[in-house]
Design a protein around this motif. Structure first.
Motif, PDB file in Angstrom:
ATOM      1  N   ASN A   3       0.823  -1.206   0.000  1.00  0.00           N
ATOM      2  CA  ASN A   3       0.000   0.000   0.000  1.00  0.00           C
ATOM      3  C   ASN A   3       0.861   1.262   0.000  1.00  0.00           C
ATOM      4  N   LYS A   4       0.215   2.381  -0.338  1.00  0.00           N
ATOM      5  CA  LYS A   4       0.850   3.689  -0.246  1.00  0.00           C
ATOM      6  C   LYS A   4       0.023   4.569   0.677  1.00  0.00           C
ATOM      7  N   TYR A   5       0.725   5.285   1.544  1.00  0.00           N
ATOM      8  CA  TYR A   5       0.029   6.206   2.437  1.00  0.00           C
ATOM      9  C   TYR A   5       0.567   7.612   2.228  1.00  0.00           C
ATOM     10  N   LEU A   6      -0.352   8.579   2.209  1.00  0.00           N
ATOM     11  CA  LEU A   6      -0.010   9.989   2.050  1.00  0.00           C
ATOM     12  C   LEU A   6      -0.507  10.779   3.257  1.00  0.00           C
ATOM     13  N   LEU A   7       0.403  11.549   3.846  1.00  0.00           N
ATOM     14  CA  LEU A   7       0.029  12.513   4.878  1.00  0.00           C
ATOM     15  C   LEU A   7       0.519  13.875   4.427  1.00  0.00           C
ATOM     16  N   GLU A   8      -0.410  14.823   4.288  1.00  0.00           N
ATOM     17  CA  GLU A   8      -0.044  16.210   3.989  1.00  0.00           C
ATOM     18  C   GLU A   8      -0.590  17.098   5.094  1.00  0.00           C
ATOM     19  N   ILE A   9       0.300  17.849   5.734  1.00  0.00           N
ATOM     20  CA  ILE A   9      -0.091  18.785   6.782  1.00  0.00           C
ATOM     21  C   ILE A   9      -0.075  20.173   6.163  1.00  0.00           C
ATOM     22  N   GLY A  10      -1.243  20.742   5.929  1.00  0.00           N
ATOM     23  CA  GLY A  10      -1.349  22.047   5.286  1.00  0.00           C
ATOM     24  C   GLY A  10      -1.312  23.171   6.306  1.00  0.00           C
ATOM     25  N   TYR A  47       8.552  15.541   1.963  1.00  0.00           N
ATOM     26  CA  TYR A  47       8.623  16.701   1.075  1.00  0.00           C
ATOM     27  C   TYR A  47       8.057  17.912   1.808  1.00  0.00           C
ATOM     28  N   ALA A  48       8.383  19.080   1.271  1.00  0.00           N
ATOM     29  CA  ALA A  48       7.853  20.297   1.901  1.00  0.00           C
ATOM     30  C   ALA A  48       7.814  21.440   0.911  1.00  0.00           C
ATOM     31  N   THR A  49       6.831  22.283   1.104  1.00  0.00           N
ATOM     32  CA  THR A  49       6.768  23.609   0.489  1.00  0.00           C
ATOM     33  C   THR A  49       6.511  24.572   1.647  1.00  0.00           C
ATOM     34  N   PRO A  50       6.458  25.869   1.399  1.00  0.00           N
ATOM     35  CA  PRO A  50       6.159  26.774   2.514  1.00  0.00           C
ATOM     36  C   PRO A  50       4.819  26.485   3.181  1.00  0.00           C
ATOM     37  N   ARG A  51       3.902  25.843   2.436  1.00  0.00           N
ATOM     38  CA  ARG A  51       2.539  25.670   2.956  1.00  0.00           C
ATOM     39  C   ARG A  51       2.170  24.229   3.266  1.00  0.00           C
ATOM     40  N   ILE A 160      -2.309  25.004  11.475  1.00  0.00           N
ATOM     41  CA  ILE A 160      -2.621  23.917  10.542  1.00  0.00           C
ATOM     42  C   ILE A 160      -4.022  24.169   9.996  1.00  0.00           C
ATOM     43  N   ARG A 161      -4.153  24.273   8.663  1.00  0.00           N
ATOM     44  CA  ARG A 161      -5.430  24.622   8.039  1.00  0.00           C
ATOM     45  C   ARG A 161      -6.145  23.425   7.416  1.00  0.00           C
ATOM     46  N   TRP A 162      -5.404  22.415   6.992  1.00  0.00           N
ATOM     47  CA  TRP A 162      -6.036  21.226   6.428  1.00  0.00           C
ATOM     48  C   TRP A 162      -5.062  20.061   6.533  1.00  0.00           C
ATOM     49  N   GLY A 182      -9.062  14.874   5.301  1.00  0.00           N
ATOM     50  CA  GLY A 182      -9.750  14.246   4.176  1.00  0.00           C
ATOM     51  C   GLY A 182      -8.834  14.106   2.983  1.00  0.00           C
ATOM     52  N   ASN A 183      -9.407  14.365   1.773  1.00  0.00           N
ATOM     53  CA  ASN A 183      -8.605  14.280   0.549  1.00  0.00           C
ATOM     54  C   ASN A 183      -8.597  15.611  -0.205  1.00  0.00           C
ATOM     55  N   LYS A 184      -8.880  16.690   0.533  1.00  0.00           N
ATOM     56  CA  LYS A 184      -8.869  18.016  -0.083  1.00  0.00           C
ATOM     57  C   LYS A 184      -7.624  18.788   0.337  1.00  0.00           C
ATOM     58  N   THR A 185      -6.932  19.326  -0.653  1.00  0.00           N
ATOM     59  CA  THR A 185      -5.759  20.137  -0.395  1.00  0.00           C
ATOM     60  C   THR A 185      -5.913  21.483  -1.079  1.00  0.00           C
ATOM     61  N   ASN A 186      -4.894  22.296  -1.024  1.00  0.00           N
ATOM     62  CA  ASN A 186      -4.902  23.609  -1.657  1.00  0.00           C
ATOM     63  C   ASN A 186      -3.772  23.707  -2.663  1.00  0.00           C
ATOM     64  N   GLY A 187      -4.056  24.330  -3.794  1.00  0.00           N
ATOM     65  CA  GLY A 187      -3.016  24.597  -4.766  1.00  0.00           C
ATOM     66  C   GLY A 187      -2.247  25.851  -4.376  1.00  0.00           C
ATOM     67  N   HIS A 188      -1.521  26.405  -5.335  1.00  0.00           N
ATOM     68  CA  HIS A 188      -0.775  27.647  -5.129  1.00  0.00           C
ATOM     69  C   HIS A 188      -1.717  28.732  -4.618  1.00  0.00           C
ATOM     70  N   ARG A 189      -1.235  29.542  -3.679  1.00  0.00           N
ATOM     71  CA  ARG A 189      -2.110  30.524  -3.038  1.00  0.00           C
ATOM     72  C   ARG A 189      -2.795  31.451  -4.044  1.00  0.00           C
ATOM     73  N   PHE A 190      -2.119  31.813  -5.137  1.00  0.00           N
ATOM     74  CA  PHE A 190      -2.677  32.769  -6.094  1.00  0.00           C
ATOM     75  C   PHE A 190      -3.025  32.150  -7.448  1.00  0.00           C
ATOM     76  N   LEU A 191      -2.353  31.074  -7.810  1.00  0.00           N
ATOM     77  CA  LEU A 191      -2.536  30.510  -9.151  1.00  0.00           C
ATOM     78  C   LEU A 191      -3.352  29.232  -9.169  1.00  0.00           C
ATOM     79  N   GLY A 192      -3.397  28.516  -8.059  1.00  0.00           N
ATOM     80  CA  GLY A 192      -4.079  27.225  -8.032  1.00  0.00           C
ATOM     81  C   GLY A 192      -5.464  27.305  -7.422  1.00  0.00           C
ATOM     82  N   ASP A 193      -6.182  26.167  -7.488  1.00  0.00           N
ATOM     83  CA  ASP A 193      -7.517  26.070  -6.886  1.00  0.00           C
ATOM     84  C   ASP A 193      -7.408  25.948  -5.372  1.00  0.00           C
ATOM     85  N   ARG A 194      -8.460  26.364  -4.695  1.00  0.00           N
ATOM     86  CA  ARG A 194      -8.455  26.299  -3.234  1.00  0.00           C
ATOM     87  C   ARG A 194      -8.891  24.936  -2.739  1.00  0.00           C
ATOM     88  N   ASN A 195      -9.732  24.254  -3.479  1.00  0.00           N
ATOM     89  CA  ASN A 195     -10.185  22.922  -3.078  1.00  0.00           C
ATOM     90  C   ASN A 195      -9.787  21.915  -4.152  1.00  0.00           C
TER      91      ASN A 195
END
Length: 692
Positions: A3-10, A47-51, A160-162, A182-195
């Protein structure tokens, strides 16, 4: 099944310098969780980005491994009735463990017969374990500074927002103080989708990149590095690389686009560091240089976004840099209207530390201490003059307009202004080198004057801080004294300086008493500073691969010459690795224990009555001068080899001679013989500290 597991802390934007350590903790916490919970896995990548902080686990087992556990039940005497049938105590034990009578066995424990059973614990599903344990993985990440928000108890660097928690394509929910999981994340703050919906772990990276987020920091780093280099090459130059800056820029963007801007030619007439410092330290721009490492009229910066409206972005960055450089130009030309020496008097108006006086007081202390070190090392007259002059000018740049505005330039601008004022190259370089090394792995001073002033400056700071009771405690080190102590040690070792730390520390404290009238417990403070340095020395030698007991054995000699201690430790370490010391340790430990009772160390030959004590005394006299000669040559391993030849006569002495006799003169003479031998040994090392 694998299996593969993903954890993203937004999160809200994380400070760039928090990210690398947070990723390491995330990896360690995940690894510990799987190992503790008996869940097999293939690989954990973070992995990491600022967000966002992200962990992706490959090869994850469906469930925990089975656990076979030996469980102790009731004592045998209460487990069976007189009829041989199980009592309620045994029945309750079997019922609680889910086993039958055939599964139990008897075994003695602490002299009593007990009932035992090997119980097979079936593993939980991995999804269940993740639900239970992932909150602790997140809470286990600690930061230099953290915060609470929204009435929650959890502490994190930023709110932590999501949270995205997916096992393959299935959401793994858990409770984290009401945070959305859940399975909802955020794209780029200005260029990507919010959901942004993540349907499976496999598509995570691709979906986010479509929303202008490159999650893999290594990929962002390569885009920045090679994109910047390409732009620089188009102008006939290359990037003046700085790994720290590259890492910082990587950690502040999610979708990097390198862009090239121009610098007005007039600014390139300023000293190189005056141009580079605001670019790198304040704006995070990469300078562009030619093959001769001279600045070209260009810079590269990294936009957190795509190439849309790039011309507008370039002009904005050029305008911001231009304003900073215009200020720098003004400060520079104003400052050089006066020679650097004229700024020294102004240091009297700047407090260094409330209890330790002004920066001028610091300068005078530094000058005296540096001169003392120069005398100690017997430097030449010309070098001593350079030391005195550089020490006097060392802090002058701190009151210039340039350094007041651009504090990162301290030392560097002092060097520039010294050269402009006609000071020689050694004096100018030493003004800059006083601050080296600035961090672990940084370059060290290249000049003798710079090395001595750097040592003096750091020891003055350490001595003053300990004297007023602001030494490091636990993880707190607000004045960076540990770093400064390591700097002193590294310079001494690199330059192979035979410098007695205790004498220099003693003089540094004496100056505080004489110049500042500072009142403190002199003996206690001096001892605390020596312990502080010895702790750093132990850690450093240990990192070099030297045994801990060898380190203790050389430090216990009371020698405070760090370079000499290193040679001793390396020689002794090598000797033990090659030949060992097991056979001699018992002998000499016994000698050392009795030698502690020695009074004077003077041996009266007329009181040597027994054959074995006469032989020991003669054997010692036969090697004493050789040992001293080898010590003077720093051939400590060969000196030890000579000393070890005393093993047989020492053993014979203990086998046939009574030391603690009633006759006071005989007893004292025998103790003095042992004391003299022990004193000779301590010129090499303290063998009582060596572990077999």
């Amino acid at each position: 099944m694998s299996n593969k597991y993903l954890l993203e802390i937004g999160v809200e934007e994380l400070p760039a310098n928090f990210i690398d350590d947070a990723l390491k903790q995330l990896y360690d916490n995940m690894k510990s969780m799987f190992e503790e919970e008996r869940i097999d896995y293939g690989d954990i990548k973070t992995y990491a980005t600022p967000r966002r902080l992200v962990a992706i686990v490959d090869g994850l087992a469906d469930k925990q491994r089975k656990l076979i556990e030996t469980v102790k039940g009731p004592a045998k005497k209460i487990a069976y009735g007189e009829d041989g049938k199980p009592t309620k105590a045994l029945e309750g034990f079997m019922r609680g463990q889910g086993i039958g009578l055939d599964d139990v066995f008897e075994k003695e424990h602490k002299g009593v017969e007990y009932i035992f059973a090997n119980v097979v614990r079936e593993g939980k599903d991995t999804s269940t374990v993740l639900t239970e344990r992932i909150p602790s993985v997140i809470k286990g990440i600690v930061f230099p500074k953290s915060m609470r928000w929204g009435g929650k108890n959890i502490r994190f660097a930023r709110p932590i927002r999501w949270i995205v928690s997916l096992l393959n394509n299935k959401v793994i929910p858990f409770e984290l103080e009401g945070t959305s999981v859940g399975n909802k994340t955020n794209g780029h703050r200005f260029l990507g989708d919010r959901n942004v919906i993540i349907n499976s772990v496999e598509e995570y990276m691709k979906v986010l990149e479509e929303n202008f987020v490159i999650v893999d920091q290594n990929k962002r780093r390569e885009i920045i590095k090679y994109g910047s280099e390409r732009l620089a090459k188009e102008k006939g130059g290359s990037i003046l690389y700085d790994e720290k800056l590259l890492n910082e820029v990587t950690n502040i963007v999610e979708y990097p686009t390198p862009i090239l801007g121009k610098i007005k030619e007039e600014y390139l007439r300023l000293p190189k560091d005056v141009v580079i410092t605001p670019m790198k330290e304040q704006l995070r721009f990469f300078p562009v240089v030619n093959d001769s490492n001279r600045l070209l009229p260009y810079f590269v910066t990294v936009r957190n976004g795509n190439k849309e409206h790039i011309d507008t972005v370039i002009k904005g960055n050029e305008k911001v840099l231009g304003a900073r450089l215009e200020d720098a130009k003004f400060f520079y030309y104003e400052d050089i209207k006066l020679p650097l020496e004229s700024y020294v008097e102004k240091l009297k108006d700047i407090t260094y530390q409330e209890k330790l006086g002004t920066l001028y007081d610091k300068t005078i202390r530094l000058q005296r201490l540096a001169h003392k070190i120069g005398d100690y090392l017997e430097v030449g007259e010309g070098t001593q003059k350079n030391i005195d002059r550089a020490a006097y000018l060392s802090k002058a740049d701190l009151v210039t307009k340039m350094v007041v505005e651009f504090t990162e330039l301290q030392g560097k601008i002092g060097m520039e202004y010294a050269q402009h004022s006609g000071e020689n190259e050694i004096v100018s370089a030493a003004i800059y080198e006083q601050y080296l090394p600035k961090f672990a792995g940084d370059s060290l001073p290249t000049t003798t004057a710079g090395s001595i002033i750097s040592i003096a400056d750091k020891i003055d700071s350490i001595a003053g801080s300990f004297a007023i009771g602001v030494q490091p405690t636990g993880s707190q080190d607000p004045y960076g004294l540990r770093r400064q102590a390591l700097g002193v040690i590294n310079i001494i070792l690199e330059k192979r300086l035979n410098l007695g730390l205790e004498d220099i520390i003693d003089y540094a404290l004496y100056i505080y008493v004489e110049e500042q009238g500072l009142v403190f417990d002199y003996k206690t403070v001096k001892s605390e500073i020596m312990d502080f340095f010895n702790a750093r020395i132990k850690n450093m030698f240990s990192d070099m691969g030297i045994r801990y007991d060898v380190i203790d054995s050389v430090i216990s000699t009371g020698i405070d010459d760090v370079y000499d201690l290193k040679i001793r430790a390396e020689k002794l370490n090598g000797y033990i690795a090659e030949k060992g010391l097991t056979d001699v340790l018992v002998t000499f430990n016994r000698l050392i224990n009795l030698a502690d009772k020695s009074v004077s160390g003077d041996v009266n030959k007329e009181l040597l009555m027994e054959k074995e004590e006469i032989e020991l005394h003669e054997a010692f006299l036969g090697i004493e001068d050789k040992v001293v000669d080898l010590i003077n040559k720093k051939a400590y391993d060969k000196a030890l080899e000579q000393f070890i030849t005393l093993k047989e006569p020492v053993d014979n002495f203990f086998d046939h001679v009574m030391v603690m006799v009633d006759d006071d003169d005989l007893r004292e003479n025998r103790l003095n013989l042992l004391g003299r031998i022990a004193k000779n040994m301590l010129m090499i090392c303290d063998l009582s500290k060596i572990v077999k």
